[in-house]
Design an enzyme around this catalytic site. Structure first.
Site, PDB file in Angstrom:
ATOM      1  N   THR B  51       0.873  -1.170   0.000  1.00 35.35           N
ATOM      2  CA  THR B  51       0.000   0.000   0.000  1.00 35.35           C
ATOM      3  C   THR B  51       0.908   1.218   0.000  1.00 35.35           C
ATOM      4  O   THR B  51       2.136   1.071  -0.008  1.00 35.35           O
ATOM      5  CB  THR B  51      -0.879   0.042   1.263  1.00 35.35           C
ATOM      6  OG1 THR B  51      -0.043   0.418   2.375  1.00 35.35           O
ATOM      7  CG2 THR B  51      -1.529  -1.284   1.548  1.00 35.35           C
ATOM      8  N   CYS B  52       0.310   2.414   0.020  1.00 38.23           N
ATOM      9  CA  CYS B  52       1.187   3.577  -0.031  1.00 38.23           C
ATOM     10  C   CYS B  52       1.990   3.748   1.256  1.00 38.23           C
ATOM     11  O   CYS B  52       2.982   4.448   1.294  1.00 38.23           O
ATOM     12  CB  CYS B  52       0.400   4.829  -0.357  1.00 38.23           C
ATOM     13  SG  CYS B  52      -1.087   4.988   0.597  1.00 38.23           S
ATOM     14  N   ASN B  53       1.567   3.088   2.318  1.00 36.20           N
ATOM     15  CA  ASN B  53       2.297   3.231   3.575  1.00 36.20           C
ATOM     16  C   ASN B  53       3.151   2.034   3.955  1.00 36.20           C
ATOM     17  O   ASN B  53       3.925   2.096   4.897  1.00 36.20           O
ATOM     18  CB  ASN B  53       1.320   3.500   4.721  1.00 36.20           C
ATOM     19  CG  ASN B  53       0.839   4.921   4.700  1.00 36.20           C
ATOM     20  OD1 ASN B  53       1.547   5.802   4.220  1.00 36.20           O
ATOM     21  ND2 ASN B  53      -0.363   5.145   5.179  1.00 36.20           N
ATOM     22  N   ARG B  54       2.989   0.932   3.245  1.00 35.58           N
ATOM     23  CA  ARG B  54       3.752  -0.247   3.644  1.00 35.58           C
ATOM     24  C   ARG B  54       3.900  -1.242   2.499  1.00 35.58           C
ATOM     25  O   ARG B  54       3.075  -1.312   1.600  1.00 35.58           O
ATOM     26  CB  ARG B  54       3.092  -0.927   4.835  1.00 35.58           C
ATOM     27  CG  ARG B  54       1.744  -1.574   4.504  1.00 35.58           C
ATOM     28  CD  ARG B  54       1.127  -2.202   5.727  1.00 35.58           C
ATOM     29  NE  ARG B  54       0.723  -1.176   6.687  1.00 35.58           N
ATOM     30  CZ  ARG B  54       1.243  -1.038   7.879  1.00 35.58           C
ATOM     31  NH1 ARG B  54       2.158  -1.877   8.296  1.00 35.58           N
ATOM     32  NH2 ARG B  54       0.835  -0.081   8.669  1.00 35.58           N
ATOM     33  N   SER B 110      -1.639   1.740  11.374  1.00 33.76           N
ATOM     34  CA  SER B 110      -1.790   2.693  10.272  1.00 33.76           C
ATOM     35  C   SER B 110      -1.300   4.076  10.661  1.00 33.76           C
ATOM     36  O   SER B 110      -1.134   4.384  11.837  1.00 33.76           O
ATOM     37  CB  SER B 110      -3.256   2.799   9.873  1.00 33.76           C
ATOM     38  OG  SER B 110      -3.753   1.556   9.519  1.00 33.76           O
ATOM     39  N   GLU B 115      -8.348   4.031  10.617  1.00 37.24           N
ATOM     40  CA  GLU B 115      -8.920   4.223   9.280  1.00 37.24           C
ATOM     41  C   GLU B 115      -9.317   2.860   8.715  1.00 37.24           C
ATOM     42  O   GLU B 115      -8.721   1.831   9.042  1.00 37.24           O
ATOM     43  CB  GLU B 115      -7.925   4.947   8.368  1.00 37.24           C
ATOM     44  CG  GLU B 115      -6.546   4.325   8.289  1.00 37.24           C
ATOM     45  CD  GLU B 115      -6.327   3.558   7.011  1.00 37.24           C
ATOM     46  OE1 GLU B 115      -7.206   3.597   6.154  1.00 37.24           O
ATOM     47  OE2 GLU B 115      -5.276   2.918   6.888  1.00 37.24           O
ATOM     48  N   GLN B 117      -9.550   1.793   5.517  1.00 37.15           N
ATOM     49  CA  GLN B 117      -9.101   1.382   4.194  1.00 37.15           C
ATOM     50  C   GLN B 117      -8.242   0.108   4.210  1.00 37.15           C
ATOM     51  O   GLN B 117      -8.367  -0.741   3.336  1.00 37.15           O
ATOM     52  CB  GLN B 117      -8.269   2.507   3.607  1.00 37.15           C
ATOM     53  CG  GLN B 117      -8.640   2.812   2.190  1.00 37.15           C
ATOM     54  CD  GLN B 117      -7.814   3.980   1.674  1.00 37.15           C
ATOM     55  OE1 GLN B 117      -6.980   4.533   2.375  1.00 37.15           O
ATOM     56  NE2 GLN B 117      -8.057   4.345   0.446  1.00 37.15           N
ATOM     57  N   GLU B 193      -7.835  24.217  -0.192  1.00 37.33           N
ATOM     58  CA  GLU B 193      -7.796  22.754  -0.180  1.00 37.33           C
ATOM     59  C   GLU B 193      -8.759  22.160   0.837  1.00 37.33           C
ATOM     60  O   GLU B 193      -9.557  21.295   0.539  1.00 37.33           O
ATOM     61  CB  GLU B 193      -6.376  22.311   0.141  1.00 37.33           C
ATOM     62  CG  GLU B 193      -6.114  20.886  -0.248  1.00 37.33           C
ATOM     63  CD  GLU B 193      -4.736  20.441   0.201  1.00 37.33           C
ATOM     64  OE1 GLU B 193      -4.510  19.238   0.245  1.00 37.33           O
ATOM     65  OE2 GLU B 193      -3.903  21.316   0.525  1.00 37.33           O
ATOM     66  N   ALA B 195     -11.340  23.502   2.409  1.00 41.02           N
ATOM     67  CA  ALA B 195     -12.747  23.776   2.141  1.00 41.02           C
ATOM     68  C   ALA B 195     -13.269  22.841   1.061  1.00 41.02           C
ATOM     69  O   ALA B 195     -14.371  22.293   1.170  1.00 41.02           O
ATOM     70  CB  ALA B 195     -12.920  25.227   1.708  1.00 41.02           C
TER      71      ALA B 195
END
Lengths: 272, 430
Positions: B51-54, B110, B115, B117, B193, B195
């Site tokens: 994943t993008c983190n691991r 995470s 989260e 996902q 961003e 908002a």
């Protein structure tokens, strides 16, 4: 027999309230299911209790303090259940069960003796007038409870300090809708209760209106609710202001029920 | 005959900077690397998660060092040197590996704890592995277990309950005020961003319309197109307040753009329908006194940050509970693993006893040929009874759930006592 049923349903309400409070704090869903079942069972037993007392007394058991308050509790419980059947309001049951329990407590403290009915009261108007009035009070009680919940929730959102209630109470909108629904059922019933009362008065005492303290106070109550309902439907009053007014009006209801009986004397004093 | 070791190798957002993680991430999907892992002879069952983190690889093997070398060379050789990798890669074995997988699945490892996902990503990765049949008995069971642990954590703790980002906090508040957002309208004043993110979340919750007001109409038109909304000019603001319900303001204006009396003037026409103002601008766009009006709620950036902080600390508390659940489940799974470790020993022990029994019976019965068939049968029965009686306590000793004794030691003792490894004591331990 009827007293045994009363005691069992009283205990049932107590258990239901405890379970609801446990659920309120812990938010564990299985506890809520148990609480609902106990509450429902207690309400059924309570119904049987009232029927049994009707058979024992030979007249509608809404004539003494004990009976009237017990019937009031019964109508709050069933108004709530009829309501739940249509739609749910998160954690409403917790507040309702506490209120019902308090009423039962009051009722159990009053004298349970069955009083012979005064000749003036022996009429078919008794069950009609008394039950309509008390069911109306049941719905008005729910409106008041909803308003209290609204004020608790509104305070946390407005002050931006989230404590016990923010996550546990439903949205402001659903509490406001609850108030509207209860008032739109309770207010017509209250009106009907006053009309049947005055018809009965004509039959029993010869004139429609006596300015008896109870009558006066129910008129005051009626005007308060009329004001709330009127403002709501014409100007679109809602939220805090309506909630506060609903609570004030319900205090007037409670005064009509008890204050008048104890402080001011009149033809409505049940047991003396 | 011990079972394979479960090994987990990986890098994540805690150990490895983004620059390195980027290089390691498997951008080309799972098929290819899984097939490549299949060509290694040191590992048996395996699965990959990216994943993008691991990036994590989980496998079972006999020789951990050899397997580690092979796997790392295969997966990461192109992207970083061995020396470099040593600093970043974490390696867990058996119970620790199980624990880590459960922590990942229940979103305790995470970047944003709680989260939701990650569980989907994990399931997806496992689908690939099981499609290519790279996971076997142990990993299948382990991964399925990790899904159910994640579910248990979700239902028994409130770890995912509160919003921990500003835009989500705004949405959550809107839901507490309005309940259902289906028929509500959002007015976006200015752009930015945060908002836009909040508006996006609100659209995701089903708001019926987005109105965009901006100093330059051109920008308003552009933004409105993005949300399928309607652009308006900035001086129509008060007029718009009559029809919208949620206002997100983030202009660069140095002065207030809405004052208390502006808002008060529209309430009668709105029939007191509630209004929810979200002021993300610094300096503020909206008069703080607006919050004093009935049925109107104003939150500025600091208020929202405060909500997020509170939710985070709430989440940390829940994470402690969640970790306890993970711990508990890890133990349960380790027990299952140890039980499958026992099975071969039990079978061997039984078959050894049966062999002896048969041999001795053949010897004895050969000498006693005057016996009737019925008598032979009862002697056979007696021999079988003696062996099973003799095995009763050793088997009970193996299976017992004594927390003090290590299962491997027990297996070893039994194997040595009964010479299941042909007298070679050391083999039992490996």
């Amino acid at each position: 027999m009827s007293f045994l049923l009363f005691q069992i349903s009283f205990a049932g309400y107590f258990l239901a309230m405890s379970a609801y409070l446990v659920f309120f704090i812990s938010q564990r869903k299985p506890v809520r299911r148990i609480a609902r079942m106990i509450f429902f069972a207690a309400a059924i037993l309570h119904t049987l209790n009232i029927l049994a007392r009707y058979l024992e007394a030979g007249h509608t058991p809404i004539t003494s303090q004990h009976e009237a308050v017990s019937f009031f509790a019964w109508s709050v419980a069933w108004c709530y259940l009829s309501f739940r059947w249509r739609y749910t309001v998160k954690n409403f049951g917790t507040f309702v069960s506490v209120f019902v329990f308090l009423l039962m407590l009051l009722s159990s403290l009053a004298s349970r003796q069955i009083m012979p009915l005064v000749p003036a009261l022996q009429s078919w108007w008794l069950p009609v007038h008394a039950s309509i009035s008390l069911v109306a009070d049941g719905f008005l009680a729910l409106a008041c409870i909803g308003s209290i919940m609204y004020l608790l929730q509104e305070r946390e959102i407005k002050n931006k300090r989230f404590g016990l209630f923010y996550s546990r109470l439903p949205s402001l909108d659903s509490l406001d809708k609850l108030n509207q629904h209860c008032l739109s059922v309770g207010f017509p019933l209250l009106t009907l209760g006053i009309i049947t009362g005055s018809l009965w008065a004509k039959q029993a005492w010869g004139s429609y209106w006596h300015w008896d303290p109870k009558e006066t106070w129910s008129l005051i109550t009626w005007f308060l609710y009329a004001a709330v309902v009127h403002q709501r439907f014409t100007v679109g009053w809602r939220g805090r202001r309506v909630a506060v007014l609903t609570i004030i009006a319900f205090v007037a209801v409670l005064f009509t029920l008890w204050g008048v009986t104890f402080l001011l004397k009149g033809v409505h004093t049940y047991a003396t | 005959m011990p079972r394979d070791t479960i090994v987990l190798l990986g890098v994540n957002h805690k150990t490895t900077p983004l620059a390195v993680r980027e290089k390691l991430a498997l951008t080309g999907g799972y098929e290819e690397p899984l097939a490549a892992l299949g060509r290694l002879d040191a590992i048996r069952e395996y699965y990959l998660l990216s994943t993008c983190n691991r990036v994590e690889v989980l496998f079972t093997c006999r020789d951990v060092r050899e397997a580690r070398k092979q796997v790392l060379d295969l997966l990461f050789a192109g992207s970083a040197s061995r020396e470099e990798m040593k600093n970043y890669i974490y390696q867990y074995e058996d119970q620790e590996a199980i624990n880590h997988l459960f922590l990942v699945a229940s979103s305790l490892d995470s970047m944003i704890v709680g989260e939701a996902q990650i569980l989907g990503q994990l399931k997806d990765a496992f689908r690939h592995a099981s499609c290519q049949k790279t996971s076997g008995l142990i990993l299948n069971k382990l991964l399925h277990k990790s899904f159910s642990v994640a579910k248990r954590v979700r239902t028994e703790t409130r770890i995912g309950a509160n919003a921990v980002s500003i835009s989500y906090a705004a949405v959550e508040l809107a839901r507490k005020i309005f309940g259902n957002l289906d028929d509500k309208r959002v007015l976006l004043v200015g752009a930015g961003e945060m908002a836009e993110l909040a508006a996006e979340h609100l659209v995701g919750q089903g708001v019926s319309e987005v109105v965009v007001a901006n100093r330059t109409l051109e920008r308003a038109v552009k933004l409105a197109r993005r949300f399928d909304g309607r652009p308006v000019a900035l001086d129509e603001l008060v007029e718009q307040l009559k029809s919208v319900d949620i206002i997100i303001s983030s202009t660069g204006a140095s002065d207030l753009i809405l004052r208390k009396k502006d808002v008060q003037s529209v309430m009668r026409e709105r029939r007191n329908q509630p209004l929810f103002f979200i002021d993300i601008a610094v300096p503020r766009d909206l008069d703080p006194e607006i919050n004093e009006l009935d049925n109107i709620y104003l939150y500025d950036i600091d208020d929202l940050k405060h909500v997020v902080e509170m939710n985070k600390s709430e989440r940390d508390k829940e994470a402690v509970k969640a970790r306890r659940i993970v711990e508990e489940e890890t133990l349960k799974f380790s027990q299952w693993l140890e039980n499958i470790e026992l099975t071969p020993t039990i079978i061997e022990l039984r078959s050894m006893a049966d062999d002896i029994c048969k041999k001795e019976l053949a010897k004895t019965l050969g000498k006693l040929d005057h016996l009737s068939a019925r008598e032979k049968k009862s002697i056979e029965k007696m021999a079988a009874a003696i062996t099973s009686r003799m095995l009763h306590y050793p088997l009970q000793y193996l299976k017992s759930d004594n927390p003090c004794g290590d299962r491997r030691d027990k297996v070893n003792t039994v194997r040595t006592l009964f010479r299941l490894d042909n007298g070679n004591r050391d083999r039992g331990r490996r």
